[in-house]
Design a protein around this motif. Structure first.
Motif, PDB file in Angstrom:
ATOM      1  N   VAL A  31      18.802 -23.968  -8.973  1.00  0.00           N
ATOM      2  CA  VAL A  31      18.054 -23.197  -8.514  1.00  0.00           C
ATOM      3  C   VAL A  31      17.096 -23.772  -8.128  1.00  0.00           C
ATOM      4  CG1 VAL A  31      16.955 -21.014  -8.649  1.00  0.00           C
ATOM      5  CG2 VAL A  31      19.032 -22.038 -10.130  1.00  0.00           C
ATOM      6  N   LYS A  32      16.193 -23.425  -6.661  1.00  0.00           N
ATOM      7  CA  LYS A  32      15.161 -24.022  -5.569  1.00  0.00           C
ATOM      8  C   LYS A  32      14.813 -22.537  -5.308  1.00  0.00           C
ATOM      9  CE  LYS A  32      12.660 -26.283  -2.811  1.00  0.00           C
ATOM     10  NZ  LYS A  32      13.186 -27.961  -1.669  1.00  0.00           N
ATOM     11  N   GLU A  40      13.158 -10.912  -3.739  1.00  0.00           N
ATOM     12  CA  GLU A  40      13.208 -12.326  -4.633  1.00  0.00           C
ATOM     13  C   GLU A  40      14.843 -12.637  -3.891  1.00  0.00           C
ATOM     14  OE1 GLU A  40      12.104 -15.461  -6.332  1.00  0.00           O
ATOM     15  OE2 GLU A  40      10.658 -12.848  -6.532  1.00  0.00           O
ATOM     16  N   GLN A  41      15.243 -13.263  -3.480  1.00  0.00           N
ATOM     17  CA  GLN A  41      16.430 -13.816  -3.145  1.00  0.00           C
ATOM     18  C   GLN A  41      16.317 -15.152  -3.849  1.00  0.00           C
ATOM     19  OE1 GLN A  41      17.226 -12.989   1.055  1.00  0.00           O
ATOM     20  NE2 GLN A  41      17.310 -11.456   1.013  1.00  0.00           N
ATOM     21  N   VAL A  42      17.790 -15.645  -4.412  1.00  0.00           N
ATOM     22  CA  VAL A  42      17.922 -16.601  -5.297  1.00  0.00           C
ATOM     23  C   VAL A  42      18.985 -16.828  -5.225  1.00  0.00           C
ATOM     24  CG1 VAL A  42      17.845 -18.110  -7.580  1.00  0.00           C
ATOM     25  CG2 VAL A  42      15.904 -16.315  -6.556  1.00  0.00           C
ATOM     26  N   THR A  43      19.527 -18.575  -5.166  1.00  0.00           N
ATOM     27  CA  THR A  43      20.892 -19.122  -4.660  1.00  0.00           C
ATOM     28  C   THR A  43      20.600 -20.519  -6.180  1.00  0.00           C
ATOM     29  OG1 THR A  43      20.452 -18.545  -2.116  1.00  0.00           O
ATOM     30  CG2 THR A  43      22.401 -19.824  -2.765  1.00  0.00           C
ATOM     31  N   VAL A  44      22.252 -20.118  -6.456  1.00  0.00           N
ATOM     32  CA  VAL A  44      22.405 -21.138  -7.322  1.00  0.00           C
ATOM     33  C   VAL A  44      23.348 -21.731  -6.839  1.00  0.00           C
ATOM     34  CG1 VAL A  44      22.752 -21.292  -9.530  1.00  0.00           C
ATOM     35  CG2 VAL A  44      21.552 -19.242  -9.831  1.00  0.00           C
ATOM     36  N   PHE A  45      23.273 -22.950  -6.932  1.00  0.00           N
ATOM     37  CA  PHE A  45      23.648 -24.016  -6.847  1.00  0.00           C
ATOM     38  C   PHE A  45      24.596 -25.203  -7.776  1.00  0.00           C
ATOM     39  CE2 PHE A  45      20.893 -23.659  -3.306  1.00  0.00           C
ATOM     40  CZ  PHE A  45      21.950 -23.412  -2.350  1.00  0.00           C
ATOM     41  N   THR A  51      24.485 -28.612  -2.315  1.00  0.00           N
ATOM     42  CA  THR A  51      25.977 -28.227  -1.129  1.00  0.00           C
ATOM     43  C   THR A  51      26.946 -26.846  -2.046  1.00  0.00           C
ATOM     44  OG1 THR A  51      26.935 -29.888  -2.459  1.00  0.00           O
ATOM     45  CG2 THR A  51      25.916 -31.030  -0.638  1.00  0.00           C
ATOM     46  N   GLN A  52      26.789 -26.939  -2.916  1.00  0.00           N
ATOM     47  CA  GLN A  52      27.773 -25.729  -3.559  1.00  0.00           C
ATOM     48  C   GLN A  52      27.246 -24.498  -4.363  1.00  0.00           C
ATOM     49  OE1 GLN A  52      30.626 -27.226  -6.203  1.00  0.00           O
ATOM     50  NE2 GLN A  52      31.539 -25.606  -6.517  1.00  0.00           N
ATOM     51  N   PRO A  53      27.261 -23.504  -3.337  1.00  0.00           N
ATOM     52  CA  PRO A  53      26.635 -21.991  -4.007  1.00  0.00           C
ATOM     53  C   PRO A  53      27.870 -21.312  -4.362  1.00  0.00           C
ATOM     54  CG  PRO A  53      27.125 -22.242  -1.260  1.00  0.00           C
ATOM     55  CD  PRO A  53      27.507 -23.306  -1.926  1.00  0.00           C
ATOM     56  N   LEU A  54      27.019 -21.017  -6.417  1.00  0.00           N
ATOM     57  CA  LEU A  54      27.574 -20.688  -7.114  1.00  0.00           C
ATOM     58  C   LEU A  54      27.705 -19.203  -7.291  1.00  0.00           C
ATOM     59  CD1 LEU A  54      27.132 -23.355 -10.397  1.00  0.00           C
ATOM     60  CD2 LEU A  54      29.369 -23.043  -8.861  1.00  0.00           C
ATOM     61  N   TYR A  55      26.520 -18.783  -7.373  1.00  0.00           N
ATOM     62  CA  TYR A  55      25.435 -17.242  -7.350  1.00  0.00           C
ATOM     63  C   TYR A  55      24.100 -17.284  -6.129  1.00  0.00           C
ATOM     64  CZ  TYR A  55      28.232 -17.538 -11.464  1.00  0.00           C
ATOM     65  OH  TYR A  55      28.986 -18.337 -12.769  1.00  0.00           O
ATOM     66  N   HIS A  56      24.284 -15.817  -5.361  1.00  0.00           N
ATOM     67  CA  HIS A  56      23.099 -15.156  -5.200  1.00  0.00           C
ATOM     68  C   HIS A  56      22.548 -14.104  -6.152  1.00  0.00           C
ATOM     69  CE1 HIS A  56      24.562 -17.532  -1.711  1.00  0.00           C
ATOM     70  NE2 HIS A  56      25.143 -16.942  -1.403  1.00  0.00           N
ATOM     71  N   ILE A  57      21.392 -14.826  -5.501  1.00  0.00           N
ATOM     72  CA  ILE A  57      20.734 -13.005  -6.951  1.00  0.00           C
ATOM     73  C   ILE A  57      20.052 -12.338  -6.424  1.00  0.00           C
ATOM     74  CG2 ILE A  57      19.663 -12.734  -8.104  1.00  0.00           C
ATOM     75  CD1 ILE A  57      20.237 -15.307 -10.194  1.00  0.00           C
ATOM     76  N   PRO A  74      29.822 -16.135  -3.386  1.00  0.00           N
ATOM     77  CA  PRO A  74      28.964 -16.597  -2.577  1.00  0.00           C
ATOM     78  C   PRO A  74      29.978 -15.731  -2.025  1.00  0.00           C
ATOM     79  CG  PRO A  74      29.555 -18.879  -3.681  1.00  0.00           C
ATOM     80  CD  PRO A  74      29.982 -17.833  -4.859  1.00  0.00           C
ATOM     81  N   ASP A  75      31.370 -15.221  -2.056  1.00  0.00           N
ATOM     82  CA  ASP A  75      32.226 -14.449  -0.938  1.00  0.00           C
ATOM     83  C   ASP A  75      31.741 -13.040  -1.212  1.00  0.00           C
ATOM     84  OD1 ASP A  75      33.529 -13.262  -3.675  1.00  0.00           O
ATOM     85  OD2 ASP A  75      35.366 -13.580  -3.054  1.00  0.00           O
ATOM     86  N   GLY A  76      31.096 -12.785  -1.877  1.00  0.00           N
ATOM     87  CA  GLY A  76      29.980 -11.267  -2.503  1.00  0.00           C
ATOM     88  C   GLY A  76      29.838 -10.015  -3.700  1.00  0.00           C
ATOM     89  N   THR A  77      31.394 -10.826  -3.966  1.00  0.00           N
ATOM     90  CA  THR A  77      31.765  -9.918  -4.834  1.00  0.00           C
ATOM     91  C   THR A  77      30.565  -9.800  -5.987  1.00  0.00           C
ATOM     92  OG1 THR A  77      33.932 -10.985  -4.801  1.00  0.00           O
ATOM     93  CG2 THR A  77      33.558  -9.675  -6.962  1.00  0.00           C
ATOM     94  N   GLN A  78      29.968  -8.432  -6.185  1.00  0.00           N
ATOM     95  CA  GLN A  78      29.223  -7.846  -7.351  1.00  0.00           C
ATOM     96  C   GLN A  78      30.292  -8.240  -9.017  1.00  0.00           C
ATOM     97  OE1 GLN A  78      25.997  -7.009  -6.385  1.00  0.00           O
ATOM     98  NE2 GLN A  78      26.500  -7.053  -4.257  1.00  0.00           N
ATOM     99  N   ILE A  79      29.280  -8.942  -9.411  1.00  0.00           N
ATOM    100  CA  ILE A  79      29.698  -9.614 -11.147  1.00  0.00           C
ATOM    101  C   ILE A  79      28.622  -8.959 -12.368  1.00  0.00           C
ATOM    102  CG2 ILE A  79      30.790 -11.476 -10.303  1.00  0.00           C
ATOM    103  CD1 ILE A  79      28.027 -13.154 -11.379  1.00  0.00           C
TER     104      ILE A  79
END
Length: 194
Positions: A31-32, A40-45, A51-57, A74-79
């Protein structure tokens, strides 16, 4: 994932970066955090090269007093999501992990005195640099009935924050993912506390 997980991040970095490694030392998440964002917006790679996003927060509001941080693929599905309990978090960090509108876990700081001691000790000139070796906050993820499932414990470190994450009970892969994502978000939000 192979436990215990090791979470580490540099304390002096401008943009916080967190590495999640499993017990074999392999990077499982990276995470960076972006600076200067109103919400707040975070992308977990999956890797450090991003190169490969796993999740968005993403936060649901600008002010994080009682904000909710929504997790999606990454496809927008809420988990699921983690939400901060505003007044309850003044003394002791308190969050709720939710899925489909229902609380599935509580995430709490185990000993708020560690936070108080760290804040006082770290303000002492020169000696305060060693606060990371003295006070070690712990965070516990538990089911609504109080059964502990995951614990994150701060480890001694000088120029970085290090946490060991142990699984205390069996979890489904979805529950495990929500727990780790919630701990990542908690550490990003609470990093000034030790």
């Amino acid at each position: 994932m192979q436990y215990p997980l090791q979470l580490s991040f540099k304390l002096l970095a401008l943009a916080p970066q967190i590495y999640v490694r499993d017990s074999s030392g392999q990077v499982r998440m990276y995470v960076k955090q972006k600076l200067m964002k109103l919400k707040e917006q975070v992308t977990v790679f999956a890797d450090e090269k991003q190169t490969q996003p796993l999740y968005h927060i993403a936060a649901n509001k600008v002010i994080d007093w009682s904000a909710q941080y929504n997790f999606s693929t990454p496809d927008g599905t809420q988990i699921g999501a983690v939400r901060r309990k505003g007044m309850r978090s003044l003394w002791r960090a308190h969050y709720e992990i939710v899925r489909d509108g229902h609380v599935i876990f509580n995430l709490r700081e185990e000993n708020p005195w560690a936070k108080v001691g760290d804040a006082i000790f770290s303000d002492i000139p020169v000696i305060g640099m060693l606060a990371g070796y003295v006070f070690h906050p712990k965070y516990l993820v538990s089911r609504p009935d109080g059964t502990p499932v995951v614990r994150a414990s701060k480890q001694a470190a000088l120029w970085e924050g290090k946490y060991s994450v142990d699984r205390l009970a069996e979890l489904t892969p979805e529950e495990e993912g929500l727990s780790v994502l919630s701990l990542l978000m908690l550490l990003l939000l609470e990093r000034r506390r030790g």
